[in-house]
Motif scaffolding. Sequence first.
Motif, mmCIF file in Angstrom:
data_model
loop_
_atom_site.group_PDB
_atom_site.id
_atom_site.type_symbol
_atom_site.label_atom_id
_atom_site.label_comp_id
_atom_site.label_asym_id
_atom_site.label_seq_id
_atom_site.Cartn_x
_atom_site.Cartn_y
_atom_site.Cartn_z
ATOM 1 N N ARG A 125 0.872 -1.178 0.000
ATOM 2 C CA ARG A 125 0.000 0.000 0.000
ATOM 3 C C ARG A 125 0.908 1.227 0.000
ATOM 4 N NH1 ARG A 125 -3.137 -0.798 5.351
ATOM 5 N NH2 ARG A 125 -1.019 -1.452 5.890
ATOM 6 N N ILE A 126 0.765 2.055 -1.014
ATOM 7 C CA ILE A 126 1.682 3.183 -1.187
ATOM 8 C C ILE A 126 0.944 4.493 -0.904
ATOM 9 C CG2 ILE A 126 3.131 4.426 -2.842
ATOM 10 C CD1 ILE A 126 3.578 1.755 -4.278
ATOM 11 N N ILE A 127 1.595 5.341 -0.119
ATOM 12 C CA ILE A 127 1.054 6.674 0.182
ATOM 13 C C ILE A 127 1.859 7.676 -0.635
ATOM 14 C CG2 ILE A 127 0.529 8.343 1.990
ATOM 15 C CD1 ILE A 127 0.782 6.000 4.004
ATOM 16 N N LEU A 178 0.211 2.468 7.991
ATOM 17 C CA LEU A 178 -0.895 2.478 7.034
ATOM 18 C C LEU A 178 -0.419 2.440 5.583
ATOM 19 C CD1 LEU A 178 -3.175 5.084 8.816
ATOM 20 C CD2 LEU A 178 -3.563 2.623 8.619
ATOM 21 N N GLY A 179 0.866 2.290 5.395
ATOM 22 C CA GLY A 179 1.411 2.225 4.049
ATOM 23 C C GLY A 179 2.869 2.627 4.044
ATOM 24 N N VAL A 180 3.458 2.595 2.846
ATOM 25 C CA VAL A 180 4.859 3.010 2.669
ATOM 26 C C VAL A 180 4.881 4.246 1.783
ATOM 27 C CG1 VAL A 180 5.601 0.612 2.882
ATOM 28 C CG2 VAL A 180 5.233 1.578 0.595
ATOM 29 N N THR A 181 5.986 4.984 1.832
ATOM 30 C CA THR A 181 6.057 6.188 1.014
ATOM 31 C C THR A 181 7.488 6.462 0.590
ATOM 32 O OG1 THR A 181 5.216 8.453 0.818
ATOM 33 C CG2 THR A 181 6.425 7.910 2.836
ATOM 34 N N PHE A 182 7.654 7.539 -0.181
ATOM 35 C CA PHE A 182 8.958 7.933 -0.713
ATOM 36 C C PHE A 182 9.289 9.345 -0.249
ATOM 37 C CE2 PHE A 182 6.687 5.218 -3.684
ATOM 38 C CZ PHE A 182 7.574 4.153 -3.859
ATOM 39 N N PHE A 183 10.461 9.495 0.365
ATOM 40 C CA PHE A 183 10.957 10.796 0.789
ATOM 41 C C PHE A 183 12.448 10.876 0.469
ATOM 42 C CE2 PHE A 183 7.623 10.923 4.379
ATOM 43 C CZ PHE A 183 6.846 11.871 3.732
ATOM 44 N N PRO A 184 12.985 12.090 0.373
ATOM 45 C CA PRO A 184 14.447 12.212 0.312
ATOM 46 C C PRO A 184 15.051 11.904 1.683
ATOM 47 C CG PRO A 184 13.437 14.372 0.464
ATOM 48 C CD PRO A 184 12.314 13.395 0.273
ATOM 49 N N LYS A 185 16.307 11.509 1.699
ATOM 50 C CA LYS A 185 16.963 11.118 2.939
ATOM 51 C C LYS A 185 16.982 12.258 3.956
ATOM 52 C CE LYS A 185 21.257 9.154 4.738
ATOM 53 N NZ LYS A 185 22.627 8.652 4.397
#
Length: 293
Positions: A190-192, A235-242
């Motif tokens: 599940r992607i946020i 509730l899910g996974v996501t993408f952020f910069p480090k």
Amino acid sequence: MDIKQLAYFVEVAKQKSFTKASQSLYISQPTLSKMVKSLESELEVELLDRSARSSELTDAGKIVFLQGEKILNMVDDLSSHLYDMMNLKKGHIKVGLPPLIGALYFPTIIKGFQESYPEITIELVEHGANIAQQKILEGELDFAVGLLPVNETKFETLPFTSEELMLFVHTSHPLAEQSFVTIRDLRNERIILFSEDFMLHDQMIEQCRNAGFEPQISYESSQWDFISDMVSHNLGVTFFPKSILRKINQEHITPIPIKEPSIPWDLGIILRKEKYISYASRAFINYISSKTI
């Protein structure tokens, strides 16, 4: 023909409605209608098809609209030149800044800039890059800082910072123990995501499709801190910069490098091509560039 007539007509063309245009311009609808009618009489052409439900442009209207926007932009540039000449080291800047970029970099940048230029005011408008680019073209923003690349036929860019995106998951997530992940590993996750206003939204959907699957998007938001909280509640996974690590609760969230492929997060200053840049904007752009990370 005068500038006011042209400006009123261009606004009607944009809004496709005399009612909406009159509200935007803060004038009465009869006054607006009279001004547009006088422009048509002077040019001896019909600019708007009033038989349609909305105010649609005629062929002549399309020509006047396109050229009219250019003329109005030139007038704005002239005004900016004169203002700069008479008000050196003063001014007002309107900058498009996505919330995540603002939170990570700009409190310190703005503080330092305003110590050097106390008479220049800065208005920050929190838009995703997709909306910010449109606002730049429409003249509503002086420039923006956002995700690259952009359309090089319409915009000029200056680099600001670059790093790679990471996957952020709850500490109890099975992927949290891995040293790295690939996009293919997220096929059943599940992607946020950031909302459609943000280029990162489109970028990550494209990455998933290139890996051979349609992402399961569970939530979308324009607020990075809300997305972070959703991940911290598993509730899910996501993408952020480090670099966001210094802003989030690392007790409940684990970052994981992405490989095969790695995904760049390149940021830049975005300006409309051939637009006059005011003294205030130039000063701020130069200051930002001097702080390139």
